[in-house]
Each structure stands twice: as C-alpha cells, then as structure tokens.
Design an enzyme around this catalytic site. Sequence first.
Site, PDB file in Angstrom:
ATOM      1  N   ARG A 257      36.848   0.065  27.711  1.00 16.19           N
ATOM      2  CA  ARG A 257      36.980  -1.318  28.180  1.00 16.19           C
ATOM      3  C   ARG A 257      35.594  -1.960  28.165  1.00 16.19           C
ATOM      4  NH1 ARG A 257      35.994  -2.755  33.243  1.00 16.19           N
ATOM      5  NH2 ARG A 257      36.690  -0.830  34.248  1.00 16.19           N
ATOM      6  N   HIS A 261      37.322  -5.037  34.387  1.00 18.26           N
ATOM      7  CA  HIS A 261      38.701  -4.606  34.622  1.00 18.26           C
ATOM      8  C   HIS A 261      39.606  -5.825  34.690  1.00 18.26           C
ATOM      9  CE1 HIS A 261      42.106  -2.403  36.230  1.00 18.26           C
ATOM     10  NE2 HIS A 261      42.159  -3.253  37.227  1.00 18.26           N
ATOM     11  N   TYR A 270      28.771  -0.661  38.447  1.00 18.59           N
ATOM     12  CA  TYR A 270      29.131   0.750  38.404  1.00 18.59           C
ATOM     13  C   TYR A 270      28.904   1.415  37.048  1.00 18.59           C
ATOM     14  CZ  TYR A 270      33.515  -1.404  36.739  1.00 18.59           C
ATOM     15  OH  TYR A 270      34.446  -2.157  36.065  1.00 18.59           O
TER      16      TYR A 270
END
Length: 369
Positions: A257, A261, A270
């Site tokens: 990805r 998200h 992160y």
Amino acid sequence: MVQLLDPEGRRHDHPEYGTLVADLDAEALRAMYRDMVLTRAFDTQATALQRQGELGLWAPCLGQEGAQIGSGHALAERDFVFPSYREHGVALTRGLDVRELLPVFRGTRHGGWDPHAHNFQLYSIVIGSHALHAVGYAMGIQRDGNVGTGDPDRDRAVVTYFGDGATSQGDISEAFVFAASANAPVVFFVQNNHWAISVPTATQSRVPLAARGPGFGIPSVRVDGNDPLACFAVTKAALERARAGGGPSLIEAVTYRMGAHTTSDDPTRYRDRAEEDLWRAKDPIDRLRLHLTDSGEADDAYFADVDAEAETLTAGVREYCRSLEAGPTVEIFDNVYSAPHPLVASERDEYAAYEAGFEDSTSAEGGQR
C-alpha cells in the site's frame, strides 16, 4: 512466490502457471495496462477530492493495481465478486462505472450500486465480514447446480477480496472452515499490502498468510501482487478449479500500500521512506509498460492515448462528485429486504412523521424551527 513478469519488465516461465498466460496477446496486455492506469488516475482523483472536502473518506489502492487488474481480468462474466472497500480496480474490470463508488464515500447514498448488474457486491466497511457472505453465496451456487457441470455458460465461482489485516478477524477463519467443509466454489484473494493500518503483517502472522490455507484443507499459493500476469494466472487457475467442483482456494498476493490506509491515516507515523522507495521500484504499472515497450507491443502514441483517456476520466469524476446530492433520509428504509416488510413500512412511516414534525414547528415570527 509465483512471478511471471519481474520489475524490469522481463517475462519468466513457470512450470504450473506459465501456460495460463500463453494466450495473453498484445491486445490483452495493453488492456491490463490501460485498466491499471485508469484505476490509478481515478484513485488519485478521489483522494484529492477527499482532501478538498468533497468526500468524507477514501480508501486508496495506490500500488495495488497489479493484483486487482490481473485477478479481475481472470474473472468470467458469471462469476461473482465480494470486495472489501478498496477494490476500485476490480470494480473497473467488472464494467462498473467507477464514479458509482463515490456516493457512499460522499454520504449521499446509503447502499451503493446494483450488485447484480455487474456481479459485484457492495463494498464492506466491516473488516472481514463479507468473506462469510461470499462463502454463503458460493454454497448457494452449489445448491443451484451451477458447479462442475462442464458447461462454461453455467458453471460459476465466487471470489472475495480482503487485506492482510482482515486475516486476524475471526470471520475469515470461520469463512475458511465453512468453505472447506462445504467444498464451496470460492477463491479467497488476500491483498497482503504489508500494513493493517499501522500494524505490519509480520506482527499479525509468524508465517506467510498463504501458509494458513492448508491448515483448513484449502490449497494456497503465494504470488507477486505487483505482477498482473502472475495474478491473472493464479486467479484463473483457482477459478477454473472452483467452477469444476474442486472447492476453495487461497491466494496471497504480496503487494504494498503506497498511500495511506484511508485518508484519515498518516503512514509517516509508522513506516519510513526507504521502505516506500523499495516498493516504488516494483510498481506494477511501470513494469508492464517496460515490457510493452521492450517487446514493441505498444508505442508512445498508445501510452499518450491512455493518459488522455485517464485525464478525461478524472475530469468527469470531479464533475460527477460535485453534482451529487443526498436523497430523502427515508431512503434508508428501501431495500432492507427483497420484498415489502410490514415492520420496515411502519418504521418508515414513523420516521417520515418525525421529520414532518420539524416542518410543522416553524415559528410564524422568524420562520425558524
């Protein structure tokens, strides 16, 4: 891991899956490239519309076009798809006008499109729940006698898409149990994009996700999710097996990805840029373009035409999105059941009376409620 087209655009053979792409001629490969470009253009525009306040939320599929378009091209018209909420490319391959994905995210429609118009079910926001729906539908196909007949106009299969994060949900394990027990004609297609929001796949599973299938008695395969040809081949094989009565399969498409998200997420909190750069070099669109160019199966004029089509699509998406307006609130009571239901009708009437009460309460002085 099955790979038929590497990041440099070179074709590779495979003893089991190589023959399944032998019939993909230049026209078929150009069609895959076009669909990936259109999917990315649409997805990029939808993300921009959310940033401009035109959509409440958006789930980008940036970087996952190879897995979606490759597998989508393997589907037969009679097959049925149960998506999660970022299968925009699969929707495109099913013939759905991708603009129809927008009203749900704009909040102007409570359901979406007609699932039976393109055999493409509504998006499921609840993580993993739709896998059980897919298995139930597949079991219905069995009971209708549309599996293992040998008639290509009759035999059908189901494919359901979900992410690596969904595999941590109990619904997915339950779906595996029912599918294996019933030998249901369903293909579980996991897009392992490495991140379940901020949780890496390595934290969720100590083994490759494809390794879970055999424990349920489900044949499984791991495929390069950024390779549209390999995704086409493994999906075609799994669907043919399901239609013939061979039961369920699990496909783990290893992809990435590239974006957030959803548009409410900040991936910089992160993961680091080096990881993104590593996967950017494996881009599915770039590798197929390299192959088409090096093989002489597409020229600059073709690529320019695809880019122009993408620009036309995005312009239409912007115009369509900004024209969307919500219908009456009582629409939420429509299509709850397939046939009229007295309780739903009563609740609809009650809510309509409740809304009308606000109109009746307008004051004579200032016209305020």
